[in-house]
Design an enzyme around this catalytic site. Structure first.
Site, short mmCIF file in Angstrom:
data_model
loop_
_atom_site.label_atom_id
_atom_site.label_comp_id
_atom_site.label_asym_id
_atom_site.label_seq_id
_atom_site.Cartn_x
_atom_site.Cartn_y
_atom_site.Cartn_z
N LYS A 84 0.86 -1.19 0.00
CA LYS A 84 0.00 0.00 0.00
C LYS A 84 0.89 1.24 0.00
O LYS A 84 1.77 1.37 0.85
CB LYS A 84 -0.86 -0.04 1.27
CG LYS A 84 -2.16 0.69 1.18
CD LYS A 84 -2.98 0.36 2.42
CE LYS A 84 -4.25 1.14 2.50
NZ LYS A 84 -4.87 1.00 3.83
C1 E4P Z 1 -8.20 1.66 4.18
O1 E4P Z 1 -7.40 1.23 3.43
C2 E4P Z 1 -8.08 2.96 4.87
O2 E4P Z 1 -6.84 3.06 5.44
C3 E4P Z 1 -9.19 3.13 5.85
O3 E4P Z 1 -10.39 2.66 5.26
C4 E4P Z 1 -9.31 4.51 6.41
O4 E4P Z 1 -10.49 4.60 7.17
P1 E4P Z 1 -10.77 5.78 8.21
O5 E4P Z 1 -11.03 7.03 7.45
O6 E4P Z 1 -11.97 5.31 8.98
O7 E4P Z 1 -9.53 5.89 9.07
#
Ligand code: E4P
Length: 220
Positions: A84
């Site tokens: 990622k």
């Molecule tokens: C997923 O890959 C993201 O990091 C995550 O969904 C972020 O979510 P949040 O905005 O609730 O922290």
């Protein structure tokens, strides 16, 4: 539509994997910090041993060279790791290199359709638009998902999957499914909410009660 769970909590991952409905896992540095695990590589290795589908593991560096080195380390943990990277020039450079090398890449922190086009051009396996965080600042997160789906559908050569992230409610999941988004990464609490309906609970209670009245059992 694929369901990923958005957590680094091993108990949640194990219990949701046991439902047979889980297609992958996404983590991020905040979720890793929240999990309390002190060895990130081991944590990701363990998650990858529980779930067969893509497991997103995020780089920590923001500069190109160290980010690429970290991406290579993470990719070696298991074949189904999706490295990622943030949606920055450095992140997209790393995305292109790793994707060309055959590694899955999840480009995260996407907040605009223009950014999603760049991620697709960089060969991302997944792009992660954050719907909840857009809603939080008074914008419409689901409109972004609709725009990205429209654009990607117009270019069959774009193979990038739309991974709806920052999901806050079952409504986000249903709306994303209606738009044809490929994946939703969902917090464990919201996945559990997906199962529930008061009429299911009420109907089941009635069936249990009425079944008792028959005095029968089903042979097993
Ligand atoms: C997923 O890959 C993201 O990091 C995550 O969904 C972020 O979510 P949040 O905005 O609730 O922290």
């Amino acid at each position: 539509m694929k369901f990923f769970v958005d957590t680094a909590n091993l108990d949640d991952i194990k219990s949701l994997a046991a439902t047979g409905l889980l297609d992958g896992v996404t983590t991020n540095p905040s979720l890793v910090a929240k999990s309390g695990h002190s060895n990130f590589i081991e944590l990701i290795r363990e998650i990858a041993s529980i779930v067969d589908g893509p497991v997103s593991a995020e780089v920590a560096s923001t500069d190109f060279e160290p980010m690429l080195a970290e991406a290579k380390t993470l990719a070696k943990i298991a074949p189904h790791i999706a490295v990622k990277v943030p949606l920055t020039p450095a992140g997209l450079k790393v995305c292109k290199i790793m994707s060309d090398d055959g590694t899955m890449v999840n480009v995260t922190l996407c907040f605009s359709a223009a950014q999603a086009i760049l991620a697709a051009k960089a060969g991302a396996t997944f792009v992660s638009p954050f719907v909840g965080r857009l809603d939080d600042i008074g914008q419409n997160g689901m409109e972004l998902i609709a725009d990205i789906c429209t654009i990607y559908n117009a270019y069959p050569k774009f193979r990038t999957e739309v991974l709806v992230a920052s999901v806050r409610s079952p409504t986000h999941v249903v709306e994303a499914a209606k738009m044809g988004a490929d994946v939703a990464t969902i917090p464990p609490s919201v996945i559990r909410q997906l199962f529930g309906h008061p009429l299911t609970d009420k109907g089941l209670a009635q069936f249990v009660e009425d079944w008792k009245k028959t005095g029968q059992t089903i042979p097993v």
